[in-house]
Design a protein around this motif. Structure first.
Motif, short mmCIF file in Angstrom:
data_model
loop_
_atom_site.label_atom_id
_atom_site.label_comp_id
_atom_site.label_asym_id
_atom_site.label_seq_id
_atom_site.Cartn_x
_atom_site.Cartn_y
_atom_site.Cartn_z
N ASN A 177 0.65 -1.21 -0.10
CA ASN A 177 -0.04 -0.06 0.08
C ASN A 177 0.97 1.25 -0.09
OD1 ASN A 177 -2.34 -1.69 0.22
ND2 ASN A 177 -2.79 -0.93 2.37
N SER A 178 0.27 2.26 -0.76
CA SER A 178 1.07 3.53 -0.58
C SER A 178 0.67 4.27 0.69
CB SER A 178 0.65 4.51 -1.75
OG SER A 178 -0.82 4.61 -1.59
N LYS A 179 1.24 5.34 1.13
CA LYS A 179 0.91 5.96 2.19
C LYS A 179 -0.46 6.68 2.16
CE LYS A 179 5.74 7.54 3.75
NZ LYS A 179 6.61 8.56 3.66
N GLU A 180 -0.81 7.24 1.09
CA GLU A 180 -1.99 7.66 1.12
C GLU A 180 -3.12 6.50 1.05
OE1 GLU A 180 0.51 8.10 -0.99
OE2 GLU A 180 0.86 10.27 -1.01
N GLN A 181 -2.84 5.23 0.35
CA GLN A 181 -3.86 4.14 0.79
C GLN A 181 -4.11 3.80 2.42
OE1 GLN A 181 -1.87 1.50 -2.17
NE2 GLN A 181 -3.68 1.11 -3.08
N ASN A 182 -2.83 3.95 2.89
CA ASN A 182 -3.23 3.49 4.30
C ASN A 182 -3.66 4.56 5.03
OD1 ASN A 182 -1.38 1.25 4.02
ND2 ASN A 182 0.55 2.06 4.59
N ARG A 183 -3.36 5.99 4.74
CA ARG A 183 -4.13 6.92 5.54
C ARG A 183 -5.71 6.73 5.04
NH1 ARG A 183 0.12 10.90 3.02
NH2 ARG A 183 1.94 10.65 4.63
N LYS A 184 -6.16 6.57 3.86
CA LYS A 184 -7.78 6.31 3.54
C LYS A 184 -8.03 5.24 4.33
CE LYS A 184 -10.51 6.39 -0.28
NZ LYS A 184 -10.69 6.43 -1.86
N GLU A 185 -7.39 4.10 4.34
CA GLU A 185 -7.99 2.96 5.19
C GLU A 185 -7.96 3.38 6.57
OE1 GLU A 185 -6.86 -1.36 6.34
OE2 GLU A 185 -6.20 -0.85 4.37
N ARG A 186 -7.13 4.08 7.12
CA ARG A 186 -6.85 4.39 8.67
C ARG A 186 -8.15 5.41 9.02
NH1 ARG A 186 -2.07 6.32 8.92
NH2 ARG A 186 -1.25 4.59 9.37
N ILE A 187 -8.59 6.32 8.08
CA ILE A 187 -9.75 7.17 8.26
C ILE A 187 -10.89 6.16 8.43
CG2 ILE A 187 -11.34 8.91 7.12
CD1 ILE A 187 -8.79 10.04 8.45
N ALA A 188 -10.98 5.11 7.51
CA ALA A 188 -12.36 4.35 7.45
C ALA A 188 -12.08 3.37 8.73
CB ALA A 188 -12.35 3.58 6.19
N ARG A 189 -11.10 3.03 9.13
CA ARG A 189 -11.01 2.24 10.47
C ARG A 189 -11.60 3.15 11.64
NH1 ARG A 189 -5.07 -0.35 10.82
NH2 ARG A 189 -5.21 -1.82 9.02
N LEU A 190 -11.11 4.47 11.84
CA LEU A 190 -11.35 5.29 12.81
C LEU A 190 -12.89 5.41 12.75
CD1 LEU A 190 -8.10 7.42 13.00
CD2 LEU A 190 -8.96 5.36 14.28
N GLN A 191 -13.70 5.20 11.81
CA GLN A 191 -15.02 5.57 11.59
C GLN A 191 -15.89 4.25 12.09
OE1 GLN A 191 -15.07 7.40 7.91
NE2 GLN A 191 -15.31 9.51 8.79
N ASN A 192 -15.25 3.39 12.30
CA ASN A 192 -15.95 1.89 12.37
C ASN A 192 -15.64 1.42 13.91
OD1 ASN A 192 -15.38 -1.35 12.56
ND2 ASN A 192 -16.79 -0.91 10.84
#
Length: 183
Positions: free
Chosen positions: A108-123
């Motif tokens: 994963n790119s840093k951007e992909q990880n950040r996008k996934e992290r945001i999704a995680r923090l909303q779940n």
């Protein structure tokens, strides 16, 4: 009690099974988890969360937590908090085994990880995973900390959650004495 207090209590009651299962899976107390996040649940507003974070999410995904670090989700976790938890998990063999799910795919790119992290923090399930990891990290980091009572322990962990678990024990203890929330 205020509406915020009642809503937070209702949320905990509605999701008590998830708190219990999650805590049991990682050897933590569900009461500790709920106590740590209760003030955040009181402050949470779904509408406000969506309005305040939409633009910040884009900045974070593009540039990281140094450009935009904001509280998100019911537990009001910041991306930098999640990043710090992930780093602690990676650096400790036992934590890495127990919380392997927090590691991102290397491709994963840093951007992909950040996008996934945001999704995680909303779940909720992911937030509970980060919360359990936080408690486990604190148990290791502050293993020599002596608590006079259960209340003292809850106060310390709650302050570490709000102050930052990367702070010293003395800084966290100092913040235990400060009133940040109205209840």
């Amino acid at each position: 009690f205020s509406t915020d207090f009642t809503n937070a209590l209702s949320y905990l009651n509605t999701h008590s099974k998830q708190f219990k299962q999650s805590a049991k899976a990682y050897g933590n107390q569900p009461q500790l988890l709920s106590t740590i996040v209760f003030p955040e649940l009181m402050r949470y507003s779904n509408v406000k969360d969506i309005l305040e974070t939409s633009a910040l999410e884009l900045v974070y995904i593009e540039s990281g937590s140094s450009a935009a670090d904001f509280s998100i989700g019911r537990f009001q976790m910041k991306p930098s908090f999640a990043e710090s938890i992930e780093e602690e998990v990676k650096s400790d063999a036992i934590l890495n085994t127990n919380y392997k799910k927090l590691n991102f795919a290397e491709k994963n790119s840093k951007e992909q990880n950040r996008k996934e992290r945001i999704a995680r923090l909303q779940n909720l399930d992911w937030q509970l995973l980060y919360l359990n990891a936080f408690v486990s990290v604190c148990k290791i980091k502050f293993k020599n900390e002596k608590f006079e009572s259960t209340e003292d322990s809850l106060s310390f962990y709650s302050s570490a959650y709000n102050t930052g678990f990367t702070k010293s024990s003395e800084e966290i203890r100092s913040n235990c004495l400060k009133c940040y929330f109205p209840y």
